[in-house]
Design a protein around this motif. Structure first.
Motif, mmCIF file in Angstrom:
data_model
loop_
_atom_site.group_PDB
_atom_site.id
_atom_site.type_symbol
_atom_site.label_atom_id
_atom_site.label_comp_id
_atom_site.label_asym_id
_atom_site.label_seq_id
_atom_site.Cartn_x
_atom_site.Cartn_y
_atom_site.Cartn_z
ATOM 1 N N SER A 91 48.446 123.786 -48.643
ATOM 2 C CA SER A 91 47.600 124.551 -49.370
ATOM 3 C C SER A 91 46.648 123.713 -50.192
ATOM 4 C CB SER A 91 48.577 125.351 -50.367
ATOM 5 O OG SER A 91 49.169 126.493 -49.377
ATOM 6 N N TRP A 92 46.911 122.279 -50.022
ATOM 7 C CA TRP A 92 45.659 121.546 -50.720
ATOM 8 C C TRP A 92 44.642 121.522 -50.021
ATOM 9 C CZ3 TRP A 92 44.077 117.487 -47.741
ATOM 10 C CH2 TRP A 92 44.777 117.140 -46.701
ATOM 11 N N LEU A 93 44.669 121.572 -48.671
ATOM 12 C CA LEU A 93 43.456 121.508 -47.546
ATOM 13 C C LEU A 93 42.256 122.590 -48.068
ATOM 14 C CD1 LEU A 93 42.207 119.808 -45.350
ATOM 15 C CD2 LEU A 93 43.406 121.459 -43.820
ATOM 16 N N GLY A 94 42.813 123.870 -48.478
ATOM 17 C CA GLY A 94 41.721 125.006 -48.526
ATOM 18 C C GLY A 94 40.922 124.703 -49.698
ATOM 19 N N PRO A 95 41.713 124.278 -51.020
ATOM 20 C CA PRO A 95 41.098 124.019 -52.263
ATOM 21 C C PRO A 95 40.306 122.776 -52.080
ATOM 22 C CG PRO A 95 43.297 124.620 -52.751
ATOM 23 C CD PRO A 95 43.100 124.462 -51.302
ATOM 24 N N LEU A 96 40.624 121.858 -51.214
ATOM 25 C CA LEU A 96 39.970 120.419 -51.081
ATOM 26 C C LEU A 96 38.524 120.925 -50.256
ATOM 27 C CD1 LEU A 96 39.796 117.349 -51.335
ATOM 28 C CD2 LEU A 96 40.805 117.337 -49.176
ATOM 29 N N VAL A 97 38.653 121.683 -49.309
ATOM 30 C CA VAL A 97 37.531 121.952 -48.527
ATOM 31 C C VAL A 97 36.681 122.667 -49.511
ATOM 32 C CG1 VAL A 97 36.646 123.395 -46.556
ATOM 33 C CG2 VAL A 97 38.596 122.210 -46.299
ATOM 34 N N PHE A 98 37.113 123.871 -50.354
ATOM 35 C CA PHE A 98 36.161 124.330 -51.228
ATOM 36 C C PHE A 98 35.648 123.622 -52.161
ATOM 37 C CE2 PHE A 98 35.633 127.109 -54.869
ATOM 38 C CZ PHE A 98 35.383 128.388 -54.255
ATOM 39 N N GLY A 99 36.378 122.618 -52.574
ATOM 40 C CA GLY A 99 35.892 121.744 -53.749
ATOM 41 C C GLY A 99 34.560 120.809 -53.219
ATOM 42 N N ILE A 100 34.882 120.429 -52.163
ATOM 43 C CA ILE A 100 33.869 119.523 -51.351
ATOM 44 C C ILE A 100 32.651 120.110 -50.962
ATOM 45 C CG2 ILE A 100 33.510 118.070 -49.061
ATOM 46 C CD1 ILE A 100 36.396 117.069 -49.256
ATOM 47 N N VAL A 101 32.891 121.283 -50.384
ATOM 48 C CA VAL A 101 31.445 122.136 -49.854
ATOM 49 C C VAL A 101 30.746 122.562 -51.190
ATOM 50 C CG1 VAL A 101 30.749 124.390 -48.990
ATOM 51 C CG2 VAL A 101 32.538 123.251 -47.861
ATOM 52 N N TYR A 102 31.306 122.942 -52.370
ATOM 53 C CA TYR A 102 30.550 123.213 -53.482
ATOM 54 C C TYR A 102 29.916 121.800 -54.062
ATOM 55 C CZ TYR A 102 29.312 124.287 -58.165
ATOM 56 O OH TYR A 102 28.663 124.226 -59.268
ATOM 57 N N GLN A 103 30.725 120.734 -54.229
ATOM 58 C CA GLN A 103 30.050 119.457 -54.546
ATOM 59 C C GLN A 103 29.041 118.964 -53.526
ATOM 60 O OE1 GLN A 103 32.767 116.734 -55.935
ATOM 61 N NE2 GLN A 103 31.515 114.782 -55.581
ATOM 62 N N LEU A 104 28.915 119.417 -52.387
ATOM 63 C CA LEU A 104 27.928 118.934 -51.548
ATOM 64 C C LEU A 104 26.646 119.760 -51.599
ATOM 65 C CD1 LEU A 104 29.832 118.033 -47.949
ATOM 66 C CD2 LEU A 104 28.766 116.459 -50.110
ATOM 67 N N THR A 105 27.080 121.307 -51.824
ATOM 68 C CA THR A 105 25.900 122.217 -51.539
ATOM 69 C C THR A 105 25.517 122.715 -53.100
ATOM 70 O OG1 THR A 105 27.470 124.218 -51.238
ATOM 71 C CG2 THR A 105 26.591 122.857 -49.546
ATOM 72 N N GLY A 106 26.456 122.779 -54.074
ATOM 73 C CA GLY A 106 26.201 123.523 -55.410
ATOM 74 C C GLY A 106 26.333 124.976 -54.989
ATOM 75 N N SER A 107 26.793 125.321 -54.056
ATOM 76 C CA SER A 107 26.911 126.984 -54.169
ATOM 77 C C SER A 107 28.450 127.230 -53.790
ATOM 78 C CB SER A 107 26.096 127.367 -52.875
ATOM 79 O OG SER A 107 26.257 128.662 -52.509
ATOM 80 N N TYR A 108 29.082 128.233 -54.600
ATOM 81 C CA TYR A 108 30.111 128.878 -54.428
ATOM 82 C C TYR A 108 30.166 129.915 -53.043
ATOM 83 C CZ TYR A 108 32.303 127.062 -58.645
ATOM 84 O OH TYR A 108 32.839 126.185 -59.685
ATOM 85 N N ARG A 109 29.116 130.476 -52.738
ATOM 86 C CA ARG A 109 29.001 131.057 -51.874
ATOM 87 C C ARG A 109 29.259 130.386 -50.428
ATOM 88 N NH1 ARG A 109 26.601 135.980 -52.616
ATOM 89 N NH2 ARG A 109 25.607 136.458 -54.884
ATOM 90 N N ASP A 110 28.635 129.281 -50.258
ATOM 91 C CA ASP A 110 29.067 128.307 -49.372
ATOM 92 C C ASP A 110 30.396 128.015 -49.423
ATOM 93 O OD1 ASP A 110 26.337 128.347 -48.448
ATOM 94 O OD2 ASP A 110 25.661 126.416 -49.610
ATOM 95 N N ALA A 111 31.057 127.685 -50.373
ATOM 96 C CA ALA A 111 32.242 127.329 -50.649
ATOM 97 C C ALA A 111 33.261 128.287 -49.941
ATOM 98 C CB ALA A 111 32.764 126.896 -51.915
ATOM 99 N N ILE A 112 33.050 129.555 -50.337
ATOM 100 C CA ILE A 112 33.883 130.701 -50.059
ATOM 101 C C ILE A 112 33.659 130.900 -48.485
ATOM 102 C CG2 ILE A 112 32.298 132.901 -50.184
ATOM 103 C CD1 ILE A 112 35.886 132.514 -51.607
ATOM 104 N N ILE A 113 32.733 130.922 -48.026
ATOM 105 C CA ILE A 113 32.178 131.155 -46.435
ATOM 106 C C ILE A 113 33.049 130.350 -45.726
ATOM 107 C CG2 ILE A 113 30.315 130.027 -45.839
ATOM 108 C CD1 ILE A 113 31.201 133.517 -44.848
ATOM 109 N N SER A 114 33.156 128.954 -46.145
ATOM 110 C CA SER A 114 33.907 127.711 -45.427
ATOM 111 C C SER A 114 35.417 128.158 -44.977
ATOM 112 C CB SER A 114 33.889 126.452 -46.386
ATOM 113 O OG SER A 114 34.701 126.682 -47.212
ATOM 114 N N LEU A 115 35.852 129.146 -46.001
ATOM 115 C CA LEU A 115 37.432 129.449 -45.899
ATOM 116 C C LEU A 115 37.551 130.219 -44.524
ATOM 117 C CD1 LEU A 115 38.429 130.283 -49.319
ATOM 118 C CD2 LEU A 115 38.625 128.061 -48.146
ATOM 119 N N VAL A 116 36.552 130.796 -43.968
ATOM 120 C CA VAL A 116 36.772 131.617 -42.810
ATOM 121 C C VAL A 116 37.109 130.781 -41.436
ATOM 122 C CG1 VAL A 116 35.348 132.879 -40.790
ATOM 123 C CG2 VAL A 116 34.921 133.299 -43.141
ATOM 124 N N VAL A 117 37.040 129.440 -41.531
ATOM 125 C CA VAL A 117 37.574 128.675 -40.440
ATOM 126 C C VAL A 117 39.177 128.630 -40.426
ATOM 127 C CG1 VAL A 117 37.599 126.329 -41.839
ATOM 128 C CG2 VAL A 117 37.483 126.464 -39.236
#
Length: 463
Positions: free
Chosen positions: A408-434
């Motif tokens: 359960s650390w992996l999802g928040p980590l991916v969420f945080g990294i995607v936001y850090q790279l893109t600055g978009s929470y939309r990109d962060a939330i869609i990354s969870l589809v995988v």
């Protein structure tokens, strides 16, 4: 053992005493669920993010331990750190509890450490983001340990045919407590001006009150749950059972986990199910912990809307669990879980397209989450119970709980990294589809009837 304690399996207990103990057990779900709902899901994410923003430099970065972190990613990283640490602590705590036969002291210590850390969030103001991160880590690790010990009581307090009902009532108590306290939180938040407190003070009171609630209602299970003697293994070393158990447990947590994992390799289909569960459950947990941040920071939802949406999730989760349970009777647990994962994928994907500032669409998203939340988790647990060898249910469910939090650390980590790279929470939330897609694929590949036969269980008519 003191007078009146149950000295054998649940089957040997007087039915009245067993029901009394079960009612006490329900109350720990009532006690701790407020932390999961009010603190992790609703208040702490947006509030700690605002505290981090107050401490950030002109470029929007804070520097915990000298590491540059975007202020919007700090909460997600803190959740990841707390889960990773809990994975290190839980095997040791579980071994101490099982081998010493003293679950109640470990339940008490972990519960009250967690409650104290949560109550301490009242002092989280200004730019004290490091204090907030520390309290989050301590509280979430303590919560994880207490839940492992709490779940370990279930086989001892309920007969096999009672466990589904007893476990479901515990879930219901938790949802009911979460809903009740959220209503009180909403009243406080909406009326904070009339009460003469600021919005930030109202949030901190809500956070701290979850810790007080946790502490007060933990008294009930601690008074009603009973200890059982440890079943000694053949060839165990001499010495008093309690001392022997504690000594063995000090270094035995990881050995016990390693032995379970080694045996699990004999059942590759069970392992395949577990791998699929870890992935899609990680997606579920990340949606739960990050939804309020997404709603506030990306969609511009105010705290009142967020609380209302989470309350809607809590209420509908009860009905969703019942609905998916009925569907499982007709179509089998596996097909129903697969259907719920399709619904999760569609829901998270829809979140990417939600218009900002439109509360109605946000409530629609919350309703969709509520309808699949409880059922997907409850059916996963019941299906897993069919895939473990008879007589080793507790051992395997301990691994299940550790694994539940283990990734359960992996999802928040991916969420945080995607936001850090893109600055978009939309990109962060869609990354969870995988997580839902990969989990679906792995579960779809599990021939559950063959998996049940492989561990020596008789498959039910509908699987």
């Amino acid at each position: 053992m003191g007078t009146g304690q149950i000295s054998g399996p649940a089957a040997e207990a007087d039915p009245t005493a067993r029901r009394r103990e079960q009612r006490g057990w329900y109350f720990y779900d009532w006690a701790n669920s407020v932390f999961a709902t009010s603190v992790l899901t609703v208040f702490l994410g947006p509030y700690l993010t605002e505290v981090a923003k107050a401490a950030a430099d002109a470029d929007g970065y804070v520097y915990p331990l000298g590491i540059p972190v975007r202020d919007g990613s700090f909460f997600a990283y803190a959740v990841s750190a707390s889960v990773l640490l809990s994975v290190l602590v839980m095997p040791w705590a579980a071994a101490v509890a099982d081998r010493s036969g003293r679950k109640k002291p470990i339940l008490a210590v972990s519960a009250y450490i967690g409650a104290a850390a949560t109550a301490g969030m009242f002092f989280l103001d200004g730019d004290r983001y490091l204090l907030g991160g520390l309290l989050l880590v301590v509280a979430n690790v303590a919560y994880a340990v207490s839940v492992v010990v709490y779940n370990a009581f279930l086989p001892q307090i309920a007969l096999p045919h009672e466990r589904d009902a007893v476990s479901s009532r515990g879930w219901a108590f938790g949802y009911a407590a979460g809903s009740l306290v959220l209503v009180a939180n909403l009243a406080l938040f909406l009326g904070h001006e009339a009460l003469g407190v600021s919005e930030g003070e109202a949030v901190r009171i809500c956070l701290a009150s979850a810790g007080v609630w946790w502490a007060v209602f933990t008294i009930v299970p601690l008074r009603r749950l009973l200890e059982r003697p440890v079943a000694r293994e053949a060839g165990a070393a001499g010495g008093p059972p309690e001392q022997e158990g504690v000594r063995a447990a000090l270094g035995g947590g990881w050995r016990q986990l390693a032995a379970t994992l080694a045996e699990l390799r004999r059942y590759p289909l069970t392992l395949l199910f577990l791998a699929g569960f870890l992935l899609y459950n990680d997606g579920i947990q990340t949606v739960i912990t990050q939804a309020s941040v997404f709603g506030s920071a990306e969609l511009g939802m105010d705290q009142t809307t967020l609380i209302g949406a989470i309350l809607l999730v809590q209420v509908l989760a009860v009905f969703g669990a019942l609905l998916l349970g009925r569907l499982a009777q007709s179509y089998g647990a596996k097909r129903t879980i697969l259907g719920s994962l399709v619904a999760w994928t569609a829901t998270v994907s829809a979140g990417y397209f939600l218009p900002a500032g439109e509360a109605l669409w946000f409530f629609a998203l919350a309703a969709a989450i509520g309808m699949v939340l409880g059922g997907s988790q409850a059916l996963s647990r019941s299906l897993f119970s069919q895939l473990v060898p008879a007589g080793k249910e507790s051992e395997y469910f301990a691994l299940y709980e550790i694994s539940d939090r283990g990734t359960s650390w992996l999802g928040p980590l991916v969420f945080g990294i995607v936001y850090q790279l893109t600055g978009s929470y939309r990109d962060a939330i869609i990354s969870l589809v995988v997580f839902f897609v990969l989990g679906f694929v792995l579960l779809w590949r599990v021939p559950v009837r063959r998996a049940m036969l492989a561990v020596g269980n008789t498959p039910p008519e509908r699987i």
